[in-house]
Design an enzyme around this catalytic site. Sequence first.
Site, PDB file in Angstrom:
ATOM      1  N   GLU A   1      29.044  59.039  15.679  1.00  0.00           N
ATOM      2  CA  GLU A   1      30.190  60.031  16.019  1.00  0.00           C
ATOM      3  C   GLU A   1      31.470  58.875  16.301  1.00  0.00           C
ATOM      4  O   GLU A   1      31.229  57.712  16.850  1.00  0.00           O
ATOM      5  CB  GLU A   1      30.095  60.660  17.360  1.00  0.00           C
TER       6      GLU A   1
ATOM      7  N   LYS B   1      34.194  57.115  18.776  1.00  0.00           N
ATOM      8  CA  LYS B   1      34.094  57.123  20.327  1.00  0.00           C
ATOM      9  C   LYS B   1      35.823  57.129  20.596  1.00  0.00           C
ATOM     10  O   LYS B   1      36.636  56.397  20.407  1.00  0.00           O
ATOM     11  CB  LYS B   1      33.725  55.590  20.894  1.00  0.00           C
TER      12      LYS B   1
ATOM     13  N   ASP C   1      39.015  57.716  22.857  1.00  0.00           N
ATOM     14  CA  ASP C   1      39.413  57.006  24.059  1.00  0.00           C
ATOM     15  C   ASP C   1      40.381  57.719  24.608  1.00  0.00           C
ATOM     16  O   ASP C   1      41.602  57.794  24.747  1.00  0.00           O
ATOM     17  CB  ASP C   1      40.342  55.841  23.391  1.00  0.00           C
TER      18      ASP C   1
ATOM     19  N   TYR D   1      31.174  66.374  23.170  1.00  0.00           N
ATOM     20  CA  TYR D   1      30.095  65.361  22.546  1.00  0.00           C
ATOM     21  C   TYR D   1      28.741  65.586  23.183  1.00  0.00           C
ATOM     22  O   TYR D   1      27.919  64.761  22.623  1.00  0.00           O
ATOM     23  CB  TYR D   1      30.662  64.071  22.019  1.00  0.00           C
TER      24      TYR D   1
ATOM     25  N   LYS E   1      31.901  48.926  19.622  1.00  0.00           N
ATOM     26  CA  LYS E   1      33.304  48.689  19.757  1.00  0.00           C
ATOM     27  C   LYS E   1      34.228  47.995  18.775  1.00  0.00           C
ATOM     28  O   LYS E   1      33.549  47.176  17.943  1.00  0.00           O
ATOM     29  CB  LYS E   1      33.471  48.160  21.309  1.00  0.00           C
TER      30      LYS E   1
ATOM     31  N   CYS F   1      75.656  31.798  18.884  1.00  0.00           N
ATOM     32  CA  CYS F   1      74.408  31.651  18.107  1.00  0.00           C
ATOM     33  C   CYS F   1      73.603  30.486  18.713  1.00  0.00           C
ATOM     34  O   CYS F   1      74.263  29.497  18.708  1.00  0.00           O
ATOM     35  CB  CYS F   1      74.522  31.764  16.571  1.00  0.00           C
TER      36      CYS F   1
ATOM     37  N   CYS G   1      73.804  27.869  15.272  1.00  0.00           N
ATOM     38  CA  CYS G   1      75.267  27.221  14.723  1.00  0.00           C
ATOM     39  C   CYS G   1      76.510  27.379  15.594  1.00  0.00           C
ATOM     40  O   CYS G   1      77.400  27.081  15.447  1.00  0.00           O
ATOM     41  CB  CYS G   1      75.567  27.911  13.468  1.00  0.00           C
TER      42      CYS G   1
ATOM     43  N   CYS H   1      74.302  37.049  14.405  1.00  0.00           N
ATOM     44  CA  CYS H   1      75.311  35.732  14.050  1.00  0.00           C
ATOM     45  C   CYS H   1      76.274  36.078  13.192  1.00  0.00           C
ATOM     46  O   CYS H   1      75.769  36.540  12.328  1.00  0.00           O
ATOM     47  CB  CYS H   1      74.199  34.341  13.996  1.00  0.00           C
TER      48      CYS H   1
ATOM     49  N   CYS I   1      75.124  29.376   8.960  1.00  0.00           N
ATOM     50  CA  CYS I   1      74.057  29.156  10.049  1.00  0.00           C
ATOM     51  C   CYS I   1      72.716  28.661   9.540  1.00  0.00           C
ATOM     52  O   CYS I   1      72.155  29.387   8.591  1.00  0.00           O
ATOM     53  CB  CYS I   1      73.823  30.630  10.605  1.00  0.00           C
TER      54      CYS I   1
END
Length: 710
Positions: A138, A140, A142, A253, A346, A444, A447, A462, A468
Amino acid sequence: METITKENIKSIIKELLSKESSSIYNKSEDLFGKNEKYEEDLIKVLSILDDAYYQNDEPITDDATYDKLKRIAENLNIQTIKSKVGAKAKKGFKKIKHLAPMLSLGNIFTEDDLTAFINRIEKELYKKLGQGLEIIAEPKIDGLGFSALFINGKMIKCATRGDGEIGEDITENIKTIKSFPIEIDINKYPLFPKEIEIRGEVYINKNDFIKMNEEQEKQNKKIFANPRNAAAGSLRQLDTKITASRPLNLFVYTYTITNDENNPYKSQEDFLNKIHQIGFTTSEDFNLIKLCKSKEDILNYYNSIFENRSKIPFDIDGVVYKVNEVSDQKKLGFIARSPRWAMAHKFPSTTAITELKGITLQVGRTGIITPVAELEPVNIGGVIVKRATLHNQDEITRKDIRIGDTVVVARSGDVIPKITEVIKEKRPQNAKEYSIEKETNNKCPYCGSELIKDEDKVAIKCSNKINCPAQIKGTIEYIASKDVFDIDGLGEKQIELFYNKGWLKEPYDIFKLPQYKNEIKALEGFAEKSVQNLIDNIEEKKHMPMYRLIMSFGINGVGDATSRLICAKFKTLNDIMNANVSDLTSINGIGEITTIDIINFFQDAKNKRTIDNLLQIITIENDIYKKSNEIDTTNMLYNKTFVITGTLESMTREEAKEKIREFGGIATSSISSKTDFVIIGTSPGSTATKAEKLGIKKLTEEEFLKMIKE
Ligand code: IVH
């Protein structure tokens, strides 16, 4: 060992882990060299971690580390472990004692662990998988565990898992979940036990979680870190109106019956079926349960759930294996707080906790500035993560991320790691706020040109489009990448070096690199063979399909798929360069904005010059795309949209896609109402069921091959 405090807990965990034995089924005695002090420390550490996680909803360590510690604990003589697995009841909630303790599951992570689990069960039951022994697998989920007591078909009370023995009274809260039956007609279902605790998990769908957080943000309320926290926060509300307003769902479950003689269920499968008939939701509703008769069955299940987990609407952190027959379960019994007949497999951990050491700025090929988190290196599911994207200033501000903070980092698949959460409690006094504007003085960092807001108003860019260096290097990286020219051996590091040497001044200078062969060989760290490979690779890529060339221009919205669509329509590069608005918008899949960007690109004199120069060096393959105008538009694939699911026998999916394109069809990867055909291979995914629902024509591989031949 020193006393355990919040400050030194991490180093103590490290020490404990360094003593872990490699196999989880090893006998425990020599694990810690009979040193009981370690056991005491382990108990204390687990209890601190549990409190942090369950009581305060603020984890101190990552899931993988926690699981490892729990595994060591389970391997030891468990009677000595007094650590409470779970949360103590929150203040304000009535407490409820469970009929029988709510257990936890042992964890495994590898195929070897699985083999050991199966071997152990087979040995104890004197029977083999597939020969009288079955395991039910099945997902799992969370979420948050609950246990609901039913007497004579009526739900009397419901509690959270709490510490396993005593939980919080959430009777009224659970009633707000409409899909949960709270009164069973026992005349109709006489087998439903007179006294039973129905157990399962409350959760929130991933989509609902995003919507819910957007809503919370609008109202300036707490943002939840993940769907699990959101579910917990929604369920554990004293005001049930709040619970009712949240998109909670649940799965059942397992169950507990005090008197075994009253157990009407022969197996887990039997339980799930019967409970499902009554109207309880189980994973069966999502077709996520499999009865396994061999180790291969189990591994196939694990792999298919792992690979498809992004398509499942809720978060799952692994799968659970349960010995199916109740009589077998009884024989196996329990070990401390976990059943020996069940095991969680897991998924590799995707989050970890680490420290944010600093923030650096990256400028990509489009000039957009991306702040990058420089992290204390941390192992996430086997990959060492040192950096994470921070997206933009808004993200830093919204999450209140400061340098020096302890942060939760998430990584899944190939996606760039990101910071999902700041653990505020661990913020040091000298943590430093960060602002791109202040840090750069609006210039920038590469540059020195002015920084401007991008059209979306979120990103900062920029303004120097032409010179650049960061943008040029970014463009070179893009065109050398796997998706575009796929030049092996020309990555970020090499580009930086060659750029600094002046060998790469402009993006397409990569095709001029072969003339620097000797100079490159003379550089430190460049072996003769690898340089030759690089040069060969570049030479080879000078002859390219047209769609790759179009992609390399980096026009907004023109990636692989669009570029292929354009090339399927026009015969030559010249035709594309001279296309007008209606030529382009007539292509199914190309919108107006992209059309304008394409036209602007080809009208730019500098771009035209670059292309002219480039055509002196490269040649365009006389490939299928060039010929595509000549294809017979009456063939059955022409202009039809295809999706392929499952494995094909005579060709790979990529080859099948190429074939479809060759005939003027469109190959896409996700199904929608616009899809014309779905080709179904072996072990198809959920696409097959979707095709059914949408009424889309399904093709077997044979039918598809016939279609091509015709
Ligand atoms: S069975 C005796 N089945 O995982 C068996 N648990 O670490 C006890 N969980 O506390 C649980 N999905 O909250 C079981 N399909 C599943 C599950 C599941 C999620 C949770 C549950 C449990 C925890 C164990």
